[in-house]
Write an enzyme that holds these catalytic residues in place. Structure first.
Site, short mmCIF file in Angstrom:
data_model
loop_
_atom_site.label_atom_id
_atom_site.label_comp_id
_atom_site.label_asym_id
_atom_site.label_seq_id
_atom_site.Cartn_x
_atom_site.Cartn_y
_atom_site.Cartn_z
N ASP A 158 31.73 78.69 21.15
CA ASP A 158 30.59 78.99 20.13
C ASP A 158 31.24 78.65 18.79
O ASP A 158 32.36 78.34 18.57
CB ASP A 158 30.07 80.43 20.04
CG ASP A 158 31.28 81.37 20.28
OD1 ASP A 158 32.43 81.03 20.20
OD2 ASP A 158 30.89 82.72 20.22
N PRO A 159 30.43 78.70 17.67
CA PRO A 159 30.77 78.08 16.26
C PRO A 159 31.98 79.14 15.61
O PRO A 159 32.01 80.13 16.01
CB PRO A 159 29.61 78.24 15.45
CG PRO A 159 28.33 78.18 16.35
CD PRO A 159 29.08 78.80 17.54
#
EC number: 3.2.2.27
Length: 224
Positions: A64-65
Site C-alpha cells: 500500500d502507499p
C-alpha cells in the site's frame, strides 16, 4: 466521465460499476472528507495513467502507499521529489548500483521508469496518514487483481517483479507461461539481506527484454 484516459479504460471501466467498487468509492468519499488520506485523490491511478496496458513491459508490485506526508503519489516504491528516500527505496537503489553501476540519485521519483513501461502498481491504492495497511480489505485488492489479470491475458510477455510474501501471493493470478516472474525478498531493511541484495533484478529484466527484441529500461534515475 472516464476515470482512466488510456487503454486501461477499455478493460477496467466495468470495474467501477461493480458493487465492490461502489462500496469502495463511498468508503473513500468518507475517508477523504474526514481523514488525511494518501495519495491525493488526483494521484490514485497514476500507475495506470503513466503506463498504458499496451506499453507495460514490467510490473513491480508494491503493497500500500507510503503513509507519511508528501511521499505517496500513486506509484509503488516512488516518492515525490524533495522527499527523503524511504528505507526500502534506498535498498532498491543500492541493488541497482551493485547490479548496473547506477549512482544513487538525490530523489526517489520513479516516474522515468513508469514512462518506459514499468508499471509501479500497489495492491492497495490508498492509506490513512500514519496507519499502514489501514485501507486493506476495503475493495482495492479486487480492483488491482483485475489489473494483474488483464496483464496476464495479454499476448505480449510481461515481466512480473514480486518482492516479498505479499506480492508473491499474486503469483496465483499469473497463469500464462509466456510471462516471466522474478521473485526475491522484500527490499525492506527487515528482509533485504535475506536475498534481495544480490538478486540483480534490473540486469535480468534488461536481458529478457533484449532477448525479446524489446528496448531495454534505462534504470538510472536522474538527479533533480
Amino acid at each position: 466521465m472516464s476515470i482512466l484516459h488510456n487503454d486501461w479504460a477499455d478493460v477496467l471501466e466495468a470495474e467501477f460499476q461493480k458493487p465492490y467498487y461502489v462500496q469502495l468509492r463511498e468508503f473513500l468519499k468518507q475517508e477523504y472528507s474526514t481523514q488525511t488520506i494518501y495519495p491525493s485523490m488526483y494521484d490514485i491511478f497514476n500507475a495506470l495513467h503513466y503506463t498504458p496496458l499496451a506499453e507495460a513491459k514490467v510490473v513491480i508490485l508494491g503493497q500500500d502507499p507510503y503513509h507519511g506526508p508528501n511521499q505517496a503519489h500513486g506509484l509503488s516504491f516512488s516518492v515525490k521529489p524533495g522527499v527523503p528516500l524511504p528505507p526500502s527505496l534506498q535498498n532498491i537503489f543500492k541493488e541497482l548500483r551493485e547490479d548496473l553501476g547506477c549512482p544513487i540519485p538525490n530523489n526517489g521519483h520513479l516516474t522515468p521508469w513508469a514512462e518506459q513501461g514499468v508499471l509501479l502498481l500497489n495492491t492497495v491504492l490508498t492509506v490513512r496518514k500514519g496507519q499502514a495497511a489501514s485501507h486493506r480489505g476495503k475493495g482495492w485488492e479486487s480492483f488491482t487483481d483485475r489489473v494483474i489479470t488483464c496483464l496476464n491475458e495479454r499476448e505480449k510477455p510481461v515481466i512480473f517483479v514480486l518482492w516479498g510474501r505479499h506480492a508473491q501471493e499474486k503469483q496465483a493470478l499469473i497463469t500464462n507461461d509466456r510471462h516471466y516472474i522474478l521473485t526475491a525478498p522484500h527490499p525492506s531493511p527487515f528482509s533485504a539481506n535475506r536475498g534481495f541484495f544480490g538478486s540483480r533484478p534490473f540486469s535480468t529484466i534488461n536481458r529478457i527484454l533484449q532477448e525479446q527484441g524489446e528496448s531495454q529500461i534505462h534504470w538510472e534515475i536522474p538527479n533533480l
